[in-house]
Design an enzyme around this catalytic site. Structure first.
Site, PDB file in Angstrom:
ATOM      1  N   THR A  57       0.443  -0.360   6.527  1.00  9.45           N
ATOM      2  CA  THR A  57      -0.766  -1.124   6.795  1.00  9.45           C
ATOM      3  C   THR A  57      -0.296  -2.564   6.750  1.00  9.45           C
ATOM      4  O   THR A  57       0.850  -2.825   6.414  1.00  9.45           O
ATOM      5  CB  THR A  57      -1.836  -0.972   5.693  1.00  9.45           C
ATOM      6  OG1 THR A  57      -1.347  -1.597   4.504  1.00  9.45           O
ATOM      7  CG2 THR A  57      -2.177   0.478   5.412  1.00  9.45           C
ATOM      8  N   THR A  58      -1.189  -3.510   7.074  1.00 14.20           N
ATOM      9  CA  THR A  58      -0.816  -4.919   6.967  1.00 14.20           C
ATOM     10  C   THR A  58      -1.357  -5.507   5.669  1.00 14.20           C
ATOM     11  O   THR A  58      -1.494  -6.697   5.514  1.00 14.20           O
ATOM     12  CB  THR A  58      -1.242  -5.647   8.257  1.00 14.20           C
ATOM     13  OG1 THR A  58      -0.478  -5.087   9.329  1.00 14.20           O
ATOM     14  CG2 THR A  58      -0.975  -7.132   8.252  1.00 14.20           C
ATOM     15  N   HIS A  59      -1.655  -4.637   4.693  1.00 17.31           N
ATOM     16  CA  HIS A  59      -2.292  -5.064   3.455  1.00 17.31           C
ATOM     17  C   HIS A  59      -1.295  -5.551   2.417  1.00 17.31           C
ATOM     18  O   HIS A  59      -1.175  -4.965   1.347  1.00 17.31           O
ATOM     19  CB  HIS A  59      -3.122  -3.919   2.876  1.00 17.31           C
ATOM     20  CG  HIS A  59      -4.007  -3.260   3.876  1.00 17.31           C
ATOM     21  ND1 HIS A  59      -4.469  -1.975   3.749  1.00 17.31           N
ATOM     22  CD2 HIS A  59      -4.525  -3.710   5.048  1.00 17.31           C
ATOM     23  CE1 HIS A  59      -5.236  -1.663   4.786  1.00 17.31           C
ATOM     24  NE2 HIS A  59      -5.274  -2.695   5.593  1.00 17.31           N
ATOM     25  N   LEU A  60      -0.553  -6.598   2.734  1.00 16.87           N
ATOM     26  CA  LEU A  60       0.298  -7.219   1.726  1.00 16.87           C
ATOM     27  C   LEU A  60      -0.593  -8.052   0.808  1.00 16.87           C
ATOM     28  O   LEU A  60      -1.476  -8.749   1.276  1.00 16.87           O
ATOM     29  CB  LEU A  60       1.356  -8.109   2.371  1.00 16.87           C
ATOM     30  CG  LEU A  60       2.332  -7.432   3.322  1.00 16.87           C
ATOM     31  CD1 LEU A  60       3.405  -8.416   3.745  1.00 16.87           C
ATOM     32  CD2 LEU A  60       2.968  -6.207   2.716  1.00 16.87           C
ATOM     33  N   GLN A  99       0.863  -1.168   0.000  1.00 17.47           N
ATOM     34  CA  GLN A  99       0.000   0.000   0.000  1.00 17.47           C
ATOM     35  C   GLN A  99       0.905   1.225   0.000  1.00 17.47           C
ATOM     36  O   GLN A  99       2.079   1.124   0.352  1.00 17.47           O
ATOM     37  CB  GLN A  99      -0.850  -0.029   1.284  1.00 17.47           C
ATOM     38  CG  GLN A  99      -2.169   0.688   1.233  1.00 17.47           C
ATOM     39  CD  GLN A  99      -3.305  -0.170   0.710  1.00 17.47           C
ATOM     40  OE1 GLN A  99      -3.709  -1.129   1.336  1.00 17.47           O
ATOM     41  NE2 GLN A  99      -3.817   0.172  -0.458  1.00 17.47           N
TER      42      GLN A  99
END
Lengths: 592, 243
Positions: free
Chosen positions: A517-520, A347
């Site tokens: 964010t942790t949105h890998l 992100q």
């Protein structure tokens, strides 16, 4: 030697949102389902009761509910010619662990992607021409459309009791909602949450600048709610301890508060916790999965045979399990061939922090929910003409400040010393009168030829398996996007009446110590061509038809929204394909 | 048979913040439920130092008071208990890098690849504090750090912060960054951990602590929240002092 367990119809690897949804759907079909989860069972009473869940040090700083790097971690480098080194303590992202996965400690920001996001390559090429895109950008269409996913987005929002204001009801634009969103078949199940002072002020300033602000869609309940499964959630108390924390009040949508009380009572469902799947087993043909092998806390190895294998762990672990099991051709960035590990994305997050006159403004920043906030979507996706700007992509932006917890949220104006009397006074004078959205600009991250996942040649996990290696850096396209969006965002914060605005642009190189964010996403992407995707439009492996890999691992590139809504919609979509098509005629659903 | 979760956890994770490892289990039929299964935090006990030597503690107290100096309204780092906080943290899982990835090789990397040192926080402080006192007592100052004037102490800290001042046999800048982070975290964390004594930091900024429910307040814009802070274990005046 592994011991063999009784055969099941379905084995699910990883028991977060996706695992819970798949289990609920497939047990409804009468199948015998077992889910295997690396972490422990989690629930309100055992892990985050209201008597002590508001502990910033324990949950936020010391990562109580997250995976421990000594269980497994990743190695990281920016460029292919560097040596990747292990992530020894979490920084840029925080992998979840345990039953419920990230659904336990997310903020519950529940977005849908734009219709154009799903046909991105086609859309951008038609509008701007192929030459407008950077030559090493590897974006693709998803193979599924917004219209196809809409009913599944809808199911997830009604499961969760999402609080929000519709912006597009069956094509009719609605006042107060997001006018850019795709058409939704019906309104949100709950009205939007009321907004605290700073969030309201942001909405007002944005409106005065000509934008169309709307409340962020929230999985924190604006009122008591009973979902279609009969599970009840209580109204949110705006306690300000949401992301990183479990909700002690049953007010945040999670597998625990929406599905598990129903699922766990079914006689055809079992979950094994504290058990890590180490590989997917193939039969001698190599074209059918026979089940999985996992290791429990005593080190004992077990084999779980099953007719269908669903891989639904955190995105990057899905890719790792496929590579370790030898399924799918590993991606080679030099030739662009191979699929496993391809199109890895994250992100592009930045922020602008506003400091206000403390004799006139008192924001009480501690009053907030996880997905509180007023946002605008004018600069997301392709909602604006990128022609003059020389980049593609975008993001939503908003005053989405979710807390005033003092270790994390005691901002001081730039130029203030980091310690000493002047720092202390600045903390005191600005705490109640500053605006620090955290993820104020939530930008997309498109895919590139040299951003990918593979197995690390040096570092190993506790089972002596290679760690996943991340090769990732920001490209000019994303940095340009971020500079443009951050400037627009800062203008709105300024218009709120700030006396000083500090812009915190996202800058290269990609830094593993700085949280975004942790949105890998990506690594096992979906698509229409088996040469450039690992799973088909139903999330079914091109190579092993009784294997489905579901999650953000399937995103061909990441859009400018939080991914969970889309991840869950894909889970319902894949489950429907299994129920309506695969079970009637097990085998390949799409002939390439 | 299932070992009771709580019994198991208590034997493996006596100190909070460590990895709570329960045994693998198979769950079906009903939500697993046991009374008193949670793990409440344990309030630190005042008393002797658990990790620091008395000389180290004296140095850390002096450092805490430079990072967060006392003022007429709010105590400084020392009286707020930041050194006690840090001592207990270093004696626990944080100090020993419990749960972190500590496998070799430890190669020197780029800044954006994050810390790659074998030493955990406990070692960083042991070496850093010794080096700091060696620097000040053997150098131009001729005194240990705690005995220097505040002005001189600040000068040394600024040197460490900027990297201009190198300590003998320790990474002064890394030591300073750890110190800054830990002292400030101790100042703002819940008082059960030893810092933020009597919630002085929360009173200073106007944070009401573990208040849990602001439903009545979400629509009251631009009004000062009137109630004093509470911690996880309440407020001192709620607990009668034992005589």
């Amino acid at each position: 030697m592994s011991r063999k367990l009784p055969h099941k119809d379905v084995v699910i690897v990883g028991f977060g949102w996706v695992g819970s949804i798949m289990a609920q759907e497939l047990t409804d079909e009468g199948l015998e389902v077992i889910a295997i989860e690396r972490g422990p069972w989690r629930d309100t009473a055992t892990d985050y009761p209201p008597t002590y869940d508001q502990d910033e040090l324990r949950y936020r700083i010391r990562h109580e509910l997250f995976l421990r790097p000594d269980q497994t971690t990743f190695t990281f480098r920016n460029k292919m010619n560097q040596t990747a080194l292990p992530i020894r303590t979490w920084g840029a992202f925080m992998p979840p662990n345990g039953v419920g996965g990230g659904g336990v400690h997310w903020n519950a920001e529940t977005w849908r992607f734009l219709p154009s996001d799903f046909v991105l390559k086609t859309h951008l090429t038609e509008r701007y021409g192929a030459d407008f895109l950077p030559s090493d950008m590897t974006i693709q269409d998803w193979g599924v459309t917004y219209e196809e996913l809409e009913p599944h987005y809808d199911r997830f929002e009604y499961l969760c009791g999402t609080s929000g204001t519709a912006g597009n009801l069956q094509g009719q634009i609605q006042e107060g909602g997001n006018p850019f969103e795709g058409p939704r078949s019906r309104p949100y199940p709950n009205p939007a949450q009321p907004q605290p002072f700073s969030h309201t002020l942001f909405g007002k300033a944005a409106r005065e600048l000509g934008y169309k602000p709307f409340p962020q869609p929230s999985g924190n309940m604006s009122q008591a709610y009973t979902n279609p499964l009969g599970v009840r959630l209580g109204p949110c108390t705006y306690c300000g301890f949401c992301e990183w924390f479990g909700c002690g009040n049953y007010s945040k949508a999670s597998p625990q508060t929406t599905i598990l009380p129903v699922l766990i009572r079914k006689s055809n469902f079992t979950v094994r916790d504290n058990s890590e799947v180490v590989r997917i087993n193939l039969d001698p043909s190599g074209k059918t999965a026979a089940g999985v092998t996992f290791v429990d806390t005593s080190g004992e190895e077990w084999e779980q045979p099953a007719d269908i294998v669903i891989v639904s762990a955190y995105a990057i672990f899905n890719a790792q399990l496929m590579l370790l099991s030898g399924i799918g051709k590993p991606y080679d960035p030099l030739t662009g061939e191979g699929v496993m590990g391809r199109n890895f994305t994250h992100q592009t997050i930045s922020d602008a922090v506003g400091f206000f006159d403390n004799t006139k403004f008192n924001f009480n920043p501690f009053i907030a929910s996880g997905s509180i906030g007023m946002c605008i979507d004018e600069f997301n996706g392709d909602n604006f003409d990128h022609g003059p700007h020389g980049f593609v992509g975008g993001g939503y932006m908003g005053q989405v400040q979710s807390n005033g917890r003092p270790i994390e949220t005691t901002p001081v104006p730039s130029g203030t010393p980091r310690w000493g009397a002047e720092w202390k006074a600045a903390v005191r004078d600005n705490y109640l009168s500053s605006v620090k959205p955290g993820t104020g600009v939530h930008g997309s991250f498109y895919s590139y030829r040299d951003v990918y996942l593979d197995l690390d040649p040096i570092y190993k996990d506790r089972f002596n398996r290679p760690l996943m290696r991340m090769t990732i850096d920001f490209h000019d396209n994303e940095l340009k996007q971020n500079a443009f969006l951050t400037d627009r965002f800062a203008e709105i914060i300024q218009a709120m009446g700030a006396k000083k605005v500090d812009k915190e642009y996202r800058q290269g190189p990609y830094d593993i110590t700085k949280y975004q964010t942790t949105h890998l996403c990506g690594g096992v992407i979906m698509g229409t061509d088996p040469r450039t995707s690992a799973v088909n439009r139903y999330l079914q492996s091109w190579d092993v038809p009784n294997l489905f890999v579901v999650g953000a691992s399937a995103f061909p590139q990441n859009a400018g929204y939080n991914p969970t809504g889309t991840v869950a919609a894909l889970a319902y979509w894949a489950a429907a394909a299994i129920r309506e098509q695969y079970l009637k005629n097990p085998g390949v659903l799409i002939h390439a | 048979m299932r070992l009771r979760r709580r019994d198991f956890l208590l034997t493996t994770a006596a100190i909070l913040g460590g990895s709570h490892i329960a045994l693998a289990d198979s769950i079906s039929g009903s939500l697993p439920w046991e009374p008193d299964a949670g793990i409440p935090p344990e309030r630190i006990k005042l008393g002797s130092w658990l990790y620091f030597t008395s000389e180290e503690a004296r140095t850390v107290e002096a450092l805490a008071d430079r990072i967060i100096p006392p003022d007429p309204a709010t105590p400084g780092g020392k009286d707020a208990g930041c050194a006690v906080y840090l001592d207990r943290q270093l004696a626990g899982p944080y100090g020993s890098q419990h749960g972190l990835y500590v496998k070799p090789p430890f190669l020197k990397g780029l800044k954006q690849q994050g810390p790659q040192t074998e030493d955990g926080p406990a070692q960083v402080y042991r070496k850093g504090l010794a080096a700091l006192n060696r620097y000040s007592s053997q150098g131009q100052d001729g005194k240990v750090f705690a005995e220097l004037t505040g002005e001189r102490q600040d000068e040394i800290l600024k040197g460490l912060e900027s990297g201009k001042l190198q300590l003998p046999e320790a990474d002064g800048q890394a030591f300073f960054e750890a110190l800054l982070k830990d002292i400030q975290q101790g100042f703002f964390a819940d008082p059960i951990y030893g810092g933020n004594r009597d919630m002085v930091a929360w009173r200073m900024i106007g944070f009401p602590g573990a208040r849990y429910n602001y439903r009545d307040w979400v629509n009251r814009h631009n009004e000062r929240y009137p109630l004093p802070p509470v911690g996880i274990t309440g407020r001192p005046e709620w607990t009668p002092k034992k005589s």
